[in-house]
Enzyme design. Structure first.
Site, short mmCIF file in Angstrom:
data_model
loop_
_atom_site.label_atom_id
_atom_site.label_comp_id
_atom_site.label_asym_id
_atom_site.label_seq_id
_atom_site.Cartn_x
_atom_site.Cartn_y
_atom_site.Cartn_z
N ASP A 14 0.88 -1.18 0.00
CA ASP A 14 0.00 0.00 0.00
C ASP A 14 0.91 1.22 0.00
OD1 ASP A 14 -2.27 1.66 0.26
OD2 ASP A 14 -2.15 1.65 2.43
N SER A 15 0.29 2.38 -0.21
CA SER A 15 1.05 3.61 -0.11
C SER A 15 1.47 3.87 1.33
CB SER A 15 0.21 4.79 -0.61
OG SER A 15 -0.96 4.89 0.19
N CYS A 77 -4.25 -1.48 -2.00
CA CYS A 77 -4.46 -0.05 -2.18
C CYS A 77 -5.36 0.11 -3.41
CB CYS A 77 -3.11 0.64 -2.41
SG CYS A 77 -3.24 2.38 -2.88
N GLU A 156 -4.00 8.54 8.61
CA GLU A 156 -2.55 8.46 8.83
C GLU A 156 -2.14 9.14 10.14
OE1 GLU A 156 0.44 7.49 7.08
OE2 GLU A 156 -0.68 6.26 5.67
N CYS A 201 -11.00 2.89 -0.06
CA CYS A 201 -9.60 3.22 0.21
C CYS A 201 -9.25 2.40 1.44
CB CYS A 201 -9.45 4.71 0.49
SG CYS A 201 -7.83 5.16 1.15
N HIS A 203 -7.29 2.84 3.72
CA HIS A 203 -7.09 3.61 4.95
C HIS A 203 -8.40 3.79 5.73
CE1 HIS A 203 -3.16 4.68 3.34
NE2 HIS A 203 -2.89 5.37 4.44
N1 DGL Z 1 -4.75 3.27 0.80
C1 DGL Z 1 -4.86 3.90 -0.49
C2 DGL Z 1 -6.09 3.37 -1.26
O1 DGL Z 1 -6.65 2.33 -0.92
C3 DGL Z 1 -4.97 5.40 -0.52
C4 DGL Z 1 -4.07 6.27 0.24
C5 DGL Z 1 -3.31 7.26 -0.63
O2 DGL Z 1 -3.88 8.26 -1.12
O3 DGL Z 1 -2.13 6.99 -0.80
O4 DGL Z 1 -6.47 3.96 -2.24
#
Ligand code: DGL
Length: 293
Positions: A14-15, A77, A156, A201, A203
């Protein structure tokens, strides 16, 4: 075609921290597997970036994980899945799974009134992948998509103050500022009469409390983690690549940024363990078509 070792780890990336929610679902469904999780925290967020750039990151990270001997890769992600899943699947000869189709499937199973909301990053919404995936399964569902990028930074940073014994960034739900953000984003979706909201997302499950407070009890929140884990298990089982119970199952975390302390804290909360965390340097960004074979 390379020979795959059943004992090889599964790569997940993931990011940033969000993918840990997917990793946890994978660990629950695949308790004997080893996992290598890569958090590209130095380049987080992916959401505002051009899809072309994110696609290059996806190929680069897949290449890194493939070189570490991963037998399968999970793009945990949505933004990266939207930008790079097809390219990665074409470039590498190990199975690569994204989180969009599993999330779409879960939403289609869940909705009763066939009105589904999707909240995600700008990148995911702009590429329209959820609308496409849901309509692929049921073209009669009305899909309302909304970019909610500030939820990524809330998730975050929320961990800095996360309460003991909860996986939620709960204190933020109490903060007026976060509630204002949530209200601004979610009130229009509520007004659309949706009965299901996709957390598009990875997150967002981390701030699920904040989101469900705003949506109310009549809206079911859906994340792709569970459905993704089910799919991964089915693929490994079909390929006869499930790992037998062993001594050294576990999780190794790789990060590209300097936030090991944050990752340790969040891994403890989300996974309930303290995995080894190593900072890695990725190689050159790869272009499409340079995969292993
Ligand atoms: N966790 C990432 C997703 O599922 C998004 C977070 C980011 O913008 O890097 O899209």
């Amino acid at each position: 075609m390379s020979i795959i070792d059943q004992a090889a780890p599964i790569g997940v990336f993931d990011s940033g921290l969000g993918g840990l929610t997917v990793l946890q679902a994978l660990r629950e469904r695949l308790p004997h597997e080893r996992f290598v999780f890569l958090g590209d925290s130095a380049r987080c967020p992916y959401g505002p970036r051009e899809p072309k750039e994110v696609k290059a990151f996806v190929l680069q990270i897949c290449s890194h994980l493939a070189r570490r001997g991963c037998k399968m890769i999970i793009i945990a992600c949505n933004t990266a899945t939207a930008a790079g899943l097809p390219a990665a699947q074409q470039a590498f000869d190990i199975p690569i799974v994204g989180v969009v189709m599993p999330g779409a499937r879960a939403a289609v199973h869940m909705t009763r009134n066939r009105r589904v909301g999707v909240i995600a990053t700008e990148g995911t919404v702009q590429q329209g992948v959820y609308g496409e995936a849901i309509h692929h399964l049921d073209a009669g569902i009305k899909v309302i998509q909304k970019a909610t990028p500030e939820f990524v930074s809330i998730a975050e940073s929320g961990f800095e103050e996360m309460d003991e014994g909860t996986t939620q960034a709960a204190p933020f739900s109490l903060k007026e500022e976060c509630q204002r953000v949530a209200q601004g984003y979610l009130a229009p979706l509520r007004a659309e009469g949706i009965d299901t909201l996709v957390l598009g997302c990875t997150h967002y499950p981390l701030i699920q409390e904040l989101i469900s407070q705003e949506m109310g009890p009549s809206v079911t929140l859906v994340s792709s983690a569970e459905e993704t884990a089910r799919e991964v298990r089915a693929i490994l089982s079909r390929r006869d690549e499930l790992r037998s119970p062993g001594e050294d199952d576990g999780v190794e975390v790789l990060i590209t940024g300097d936030d090991a302390t944050k990752f340790t804290r969040v891994a403890q909360k989300v996974l309930g363990i303290t995995p080894p965390i190593t900072k890695v340097m990725l190689d050159e960004v790869r272009e499409e078509g340079e995969g292993t074979s």
